[in-house]
Write a protein that holds these residues in place. Structure first.
Motif, PDB file in Angstrom:
ATOM      1  N   ARG A  91       0.775  -1.287  -0.082  1.00  0.00           N
ATOM      2  CA  ARG A  91       0.082  -0.170   0.094  1.00  0.00           C
ATOM      3  C   ARG A  91       0.985   1.292  -0.087  1.00  0.00           C
ATOM      4  O   ARG A  91       0.230   2.235  -0.254  1.00  0.00           O
ATOM      5  N   ARG A  92       2.171   1.195   0.255  1.00  0.00           N
ATOM      6  CA  ARG A  92       2.965   2.108   0.493  1.00  0.00           C
ATOM      7  C   ARG A  92       4.515   1.976   0.366  1.00  0.00           C
ATOM      8  O   ARG A  92       4.696   1.048   0.792  1.00  0.00           O
ATOM      9  N   GLU A 104       8.382   4.063   0.893  1.00  0.00           N
ATOM     10  CA  GLU A 104       8.879   5.249   1.344  1.00  0.00           C
ATOM     11  C   GLU A 104      10.670   4.802   1.388  1.00  0.00           C
ATOM     12  O   GLU A 104      11.158   3.646   1.767  1.00  0.00           O
ATOM     13  N   TRP A 130       4.806  -0.951   3.224  1.00  0.00           N
ATOM     14  CA  TRP A 130       3.614  -0.979   4.027  1.00  0.00           C
ATOM     15  C   TRP A 130       2.831  -2.333   3.510  1.00  0.00           C
ATOM     16  O   TRP A 130       2.266  -1.820   2.277  1.00  0.00           O
ATOM     17  N   VAL A 161       3.287  -0.059  -5.733  1.00  0.00           N
ATOM     18  CA  VAL A 161       2.094   0.239  -4.767  1.00  0.00           C
ATOM     19  C   VAL A 161       0.930  -0.546  -5.544  1.00  0.00           C
ATOM     20  O   VAL A 161       0.889  -0.160  -6.709  1.00  0.00           O
TER      21      VAL A 161
END
Length: 242
Positions: free
Chosen positions: A9-10, A12, A22, A90
């Motif tokens: 979902r994410r 970074e 994530w 993602v």
């Protein structure tokens, strides 16, 4: 144990070589686990399913959601991390097992001070532990984190802020290829992690427990040195990354 869907979902970028991913487990409302545990993923890197199994420590405490943050370093010759860094994005759906592992703090109020010794992404389980336990325990926590240069320090501002906020938390950083810096909240050292704990815990104490996490060379060396100092084997708990 059954494999369950896990959706990225994410993503970074944490450092030049480390990213946080994530993952959402859509089959449930919340993901339950104990800080220090890991997720095993099945990555599509081989015709044999088992060759694609990779385990990564969960880098944040449970927050009531159905997501988990994994802190992953890209390995030069790693098929799994090459896929995650180049082939995944993602929305990519993977398969994951339920959280597992026994590298966790004891349940109930802690009775011994906790010294966390790690390098690189070995800091991930300790971050989860600190998020859950630091504010509610009376014992002292000492995180000793080793990396090469200042740009490789994971969660730098977060840990420095915790050291300023909590009197029972000390944050030490050992830089093997960079000069020592000066920064409020961080106890910097030039070199490796070993001289740091050998200096601070040279006098053997029964009220401390050492948790080691990272690559096997560092963990094996730290275990050897702590036992040589006179600490009992049950005071040294390790999680190996390979």
């Amino acid at each position: 144990m059954k494999w369950k869907p896990a959706i990225i979902r994410r993503i970074e970028q944490r450092t030049p070589t480390v990213r946080s991913f994530w993952l959402e487990m859509p089959d449930r409302a919340s993901l339950d686990f104990r800080p220090g545990q890991f997720l095993t993923l099945e990555l599509p890197v081989s015709e044999r399913r088992r060759d694609g199994w990779r385990s990564y420590s969960i880098a944040a405490a449970p927050d009531g959601s159905n997501q988990a943050e994994l802190c992953i370093v890209r390995l030069p010759d790693g098929k799994g991390t090459s896929y995650l860094f180049e082939g995944a994005d993602v929305g990519t759906e993977l398969l994951a097992k339920e959280p597992g592992g026994v590298f966790t703090l004891p349940e109930g109020p802690l009775t011994k001070n906790v010294v966390m010794i790690c390098t690189g992404t070995g800091v991930a389980p300790f971050r989860a532990m600190l998020q859950e336990r630091l504010g509610r325990e009376s014992v002292h926590f000492h995180l000793i984190f080793g990396c090469r240069t200042a740009e490789d320090i994971l969660y730098r501002e977060e840990f420095a802020a915790l050291a300023r906020q909590y009197a029972n938390f000390t944050y030490s950083v050992a830089l093997s290829r960079s000069d020592v810096l000066a920064e409020d909240g961080i106890d910097f050292h030039r070199g490796y992690v070993h001289p740091v704990y050998e200096r601070d815990y040279a006098a053997v104490r029964p009220d401390v427990c050492f948790y080691l996490c990272g690559w096997s060379e560092m963990v094996d060396e730290a275990k050897r040195r702590l036992l040589a100092l006179g600490y009992a084997p049950e005071q040294v708990i390790a999680e190996l990354y390979g």
